[in-house]
Design an enzyme around this catalytic site. Structure first.
Site, short mmCIF file in Angstrom:
data_model
loop_
_atom_site.label_atom_id
_atom_site.label_comp_id
_atom_site.label_asym_id
_atom_site.label_seq_id
_atom_site.Cartn_x
_atom_site.Cartn_y
_atom_site.Cartn_z
N CYS A 16 51.73 -30.98 52.28
CA CYS A 16 52.53 -31.14 53.66
C CYS A 16 54.02 -30.80 53.31
O CYS A 16 54.51 -31.42 52.54
CB CYS A 16 52.04 -32.00 54.27
SG CYS A 16 52.73 -32.29 56.08
N CYS B 125 57.10 -37.56 55.48
CA CYS B 125 56.46 -39.20 56.28
C CYS B 125 56.63 -40.16 55.09
O CYS B 125 55.50 -39.74 54.26
CB CYS B 125 55.47 -38.95 56.89
SG CYS B 125 55.50 -37.65 58.12
N CYS C 78 53.18 -41.34 53.51
CA CYS C 78 51.83 -40.53 53.43
C CYS C 78 51.53 -39.92 52.27
O CYS C 78 52.39 -39.03 51.57
CB CYS C 78 52.10 -39.42 54.62
SG CYS C 78 50.54 -38.09 54.40
N CYS D 139 36.90 -36.96 64.21
CA CYS D 139 38.47 -36.76 64.30
C CYS D 139 38.73 -35.87 63.12
O CYS D 139 38.30 -36.19 61.76
CB CYS D 139 38.87 -37.92 64.25
SG CYS D 139 40.67 -37.91 64.33
N CYS E 37 38.23 -35.03 68.44
CA CYS E 37 39.60 -35.28 68.27
C CYS E 37 40.13 -34.61 67.38
O CYS E 37 39.47 -34.37 66.05
CB CYS E 37 39.72 -36.95 67.94
SG CYS E 37 41.35 -37.19 67.80
N CYS F 155 45.63 -39.74 72.15
CA CYS F 155 45.53 -40.85 71.07
C CYS F 155 46.94 -40.94 70.55
O CYS F 155 47.33 -39.99 69.77
CB CYS F 155 44.45 -40.69 70.17
SG CYS F 155 44.26 -41.63 68.76
N ARG G 23 42.32 -49.05 68.45
CA ARG G 23 41.50 -48.90 67.08
C ARG G 23 42.16 -49.67 66.13
O ARG G 23 43.41 -49.54 65.87
CB ARG G 23 41.58 -47.13 67.03
CG ARG G 23 40.76 -46.74 65.60
CD ARG G 23 40.76 -45.38 65.68
NE ARG G 23 39.99 -44.71 66.96
CZ ARG G 23 40.51 -44.07 67.46
NH1 ARG G 23 41.51 -43.37 67.23
NH2 ARG G 23 39.65 -43.71 68.58
N1 SAM Z 1 49.78 -34.11 59.76
C1 SAM Z 1 49.55 -34.66 61.04
C2 SAM Z 1 50.56 -35.47 61.63
O1 SAM Z 1 51.44 -35.92 60.96
O2 SAM Z 1 50.48 -35.80 63.07
C3 SAM Z 1 48.16 -35.37 61.31
C4 SAM Z 1 47.62 -36.21 60.10
S1 SAM Z 1 48.57 -37.58 59.82
C5 SAM Z 1 47.89 -38.01 58.21
C6 SAM Z 1 48.01 -38.94 61.07
C7 SAM Z 1 48.50 -40.22 61.00
O3 SAM Z 1 47.91 -41.14 59.93
C8 SAM Z 1 49.99 -40.46 60.86
O4 SAM Z 1 50.66 -40.20 61.93
C9 SAM Z 1 50.03 -41.79 60.17
O5 SAM Z 1 50.01 -42.65 61.66
C10 SAM Z 1 48.55 -41.97 59.57
N2 SAM Z 1 48.70 -42.31 58.22
C11 SAM Z 1 49.20 -41.58 57.30
N3 SAM Z 1 49.02 -41.92 56.18
C12 SAM Z 1 49.04 -43.45 56.13
C13 SAM Z 1 48.95 -44.69 55.31
N4 SAM Z 1 49.19 -44.56 54.16
N5 SAM Z 1 48.81 -45.87 55.89
C14 SAM Z 1 48.33 -45.86 57.21
N6 SAM Z 1 48.27 -44.84 58.19
C15 SAM Z 1 48.69 -43.75 57.60
C1 DTB Z 2 45.43 -42.82 62.68
O1 DTB Z 2 46.14 -43.48 63.30
N1 DTB Z 2 45.04 -43.21 61.52
C2 DTB Z 2 44.09 -42.15 60.80
C3 DTB Z 2 43.99 -41.27 61.93
N2 DTB Z 2 44.85 -41.44 62.90
C4 DTB Z 2 44.30 -39.55 61.57
C5 DTB Z 2 44.47 -41.91 59.54
C6 DTB Z 2 44.81 -42.80 58.54
C7 DTB Z 2 45.13 -42.24 57.25
C8 DTB Z 2 45.29 -43.24 56.11
C9 DTB Z 2 45.63 -42.76 54.79
C10 DTB Z 2 44.89 -41.61 54.17
O2 DTB Z 2 43.38 -41.89 54.19
O3 DTB Z 2 45.28 -40.62 53.96
FE1 SF4 Z 3 52.33 -34.41 56.56
FE2 SF4 Z 3 51.37 -36.64 56.21
FE3 SF4 Z 3 53.62 -36.48 57.62
FE4 SF4 Z 3 51.15 -35.74 58.72
S1 SF4 Z 3 51.86 -37.58 58.13
S2 SF4 Z 3 53.07 -34.54 58.79
S3 SF4 Z 3 50.15 -34.80 56.74
S4 SF4 Z 3 53.21 -36.05 55.44
#
Ligand code: SAM
Ligand code: DTB
Ligand code: SF4
Length: 332
Positions: free
Chosen positions: A53, A57, A60, A97, A129, A189, A261
């Site tokens: 990506c 973030c 992430c 989802c 979702c 959500c 959730r």
């Molecule tokens: N790329 C899209 C976005 O950012 O909207 C969708 C996928 S993103 C992984 C969805 C959500 O997962 C993020 O907004 C964040 O709140 C959550 N998330 C990602 N990595 C995480 C982590 N290491 N611990 C907890 N929540 C995480």
């Molecule tokens: C949300 O609030 N938590 C989920 C879902 N929406 C998409 C994602 C959590 C991701 C945790 C880190 C991972 O597994 O990569």
């Molecule tokens: Fe990309 Fe992760 Fe940010 Fe979603 S949360 S936009 S997958 S870097």
């Protein structure tokens, strides 16, 4: 107490800082007044496009710029995704989802495939979702037409703390995507993450933005940071369970009817800790051994916990069904 959208920061702070057992008691009362507290909505999460990506973030593991163990995987095929949905349904999940490591949706063949996935899963009688990054009004409309039930787009943190976490898009961008979803019948959500070095005020600030929206999000995920090696937040200490319970209780109190959730971070929590979260008003989980890229408790483990606590998985489309029944009664 009515559903309100005129909360002040001071009020929510007062709620969050109550003596813990008082807070849990009040949240449990609100939960029982507005919801069936014996039910927990069970969602299955699937990463349909993983890693690589372009965003930054800092929590992430899927951001291309960080060196994590996540392997990049192009968009899954529609059939494969439908097969996964069959498994999830057989395990008792009411919602599927689908997550993609995209900054935003583009109008291309990949988006067409996602629309096919949504149609196919919907036809199985499951709620679908998606969380695909930013959306335009037109893309939201297309997802609605395909039968999408909910769109996940998290605020992640407060507006004030946001710049510390993400630099490649703004808080306003997030709010605009939520607005585009609100123009359709897709449910919203949106929630966030705790444990990213934010202050209590930041946690409250995020809740304030959500609770003062014209319409509360139908579901609010509260994630505990999963600190993944290779990300800028890898060294963050684990979130104390008490903070998670407080956050869930405060969310329940300020948004009484919303599905709250208990999302990422459950593998770090004890069963007793999770039970307190359910007591404090959490009524949804992600089930299945994987979140997007990190581990999650096994399905059987969660069902055992539900049995112990006297909880049951909620059937799909319950809100919609209740609305139709109410309308039919009124017309009879
Ligand atoms: N790329 C899209 C976005 O950012 O909207 C969708 C996928 S993103 C992984 C969805 C959500 O997962 C993020 O907004 C964040 O709140 C959550 N998330 C990602 N990595 C995480 C982590 N290491 N611990 C907890 N929540 C995480
Ligand atoms: C949300 O609030 N938590 C989920 C879902 N929406 C998409 C994602 C959590 C991701 C945790 C880190 C991972 O597994 O990569
Ligand atoms: Fe990309 Fe992760 Fe940010 Fe979603 S949360 S936009 S997958 S870097």
């Amino acid at each position: 107490m009515d559903i309100r959208n005129n909360w002040s920061k001071k009020e929510i702070l007062g709620v969050y800082n109550k003596p813990l057992l008082e807070l849990i008691f009040q949240a449990a009362e609100v939960h029982r007044r507005y919801n069936d507290s014996s039910e927990v909505q069970v969602s299955s999460l699937l990463s349909i496009k993983t890693g690589g990506c372009p965003e930054d973030c800092s929590y992430c593991p899927q951001a291309a710029r960080y060196h994590t163990d996540v392997k990049v995987h192009r968009l899954m095929e529609v059939d494969e995704v439908l097969e996964k949905a069959n498994n999830a349904k057989a395990n008792g999940a009411s919602r599927m989802c689908l997550g993609a490591a995209w900054r935003e949706v583009r109008n291309n063949r990949d988006f067409d495939k996602v629309l096919e996935m949504v149609k196919g899963i919907n036809a199985k009688g499951m709620e679908v979702c998606c969380t695909l990054g930013m959306l335009t009004d037109e893309q939201a409309k297309k997802l609605e037409e395909a039968g999408l039930y909910a769109y996940n787009h998290n605020l992640d943190t407060s507006e004030e703390h946001y710049d510390e976490i993400i630099g490649t898009r703004t808080y306003e961008d997030r709010l605009n995507t939520i607005k585009s979803v609100r123009k359709t019948n897709i449910t919203v959500c949106s929630g966030g993450i705790i444990g990213m070095g934010e202050s209590t005020e930041d946690r409250i600030g995020m809740l304030l933005t959500l609770a003062n929206m014209d319409k509360h999000p139908e579901s609010v995920p509260i994630n505990a940071l999963v600190a993944v090696e290779g990300t800028p937040l890898e060294e963050q200490p684990e979130v104390p369970i008490w903070d998670m319970v407080r956050m869930i209780a405060a969310t329940r109190i300020v948004m009484p009817k919303t599905v709250v959730r208990l999302s990422a971070g459950r593998t770090q929590m004890t069963k007793e800790g999770q039970a307190l979260c359910f007591m404090a008003g959490a009524n949804s989980i992600f089930a299945g051994e994987k979140l997007l890229t990190t581990p999650n408790p096994d399905f059987d483990e969660d069902m055992n916990l539900f049995n112990t606590l006297g909880l049951k998985a909620r059937e799909p489309f319950k809100d919609k069904k209740a609305k139709v029944e109410k309308k039919e009664k009124a017309e009879a």
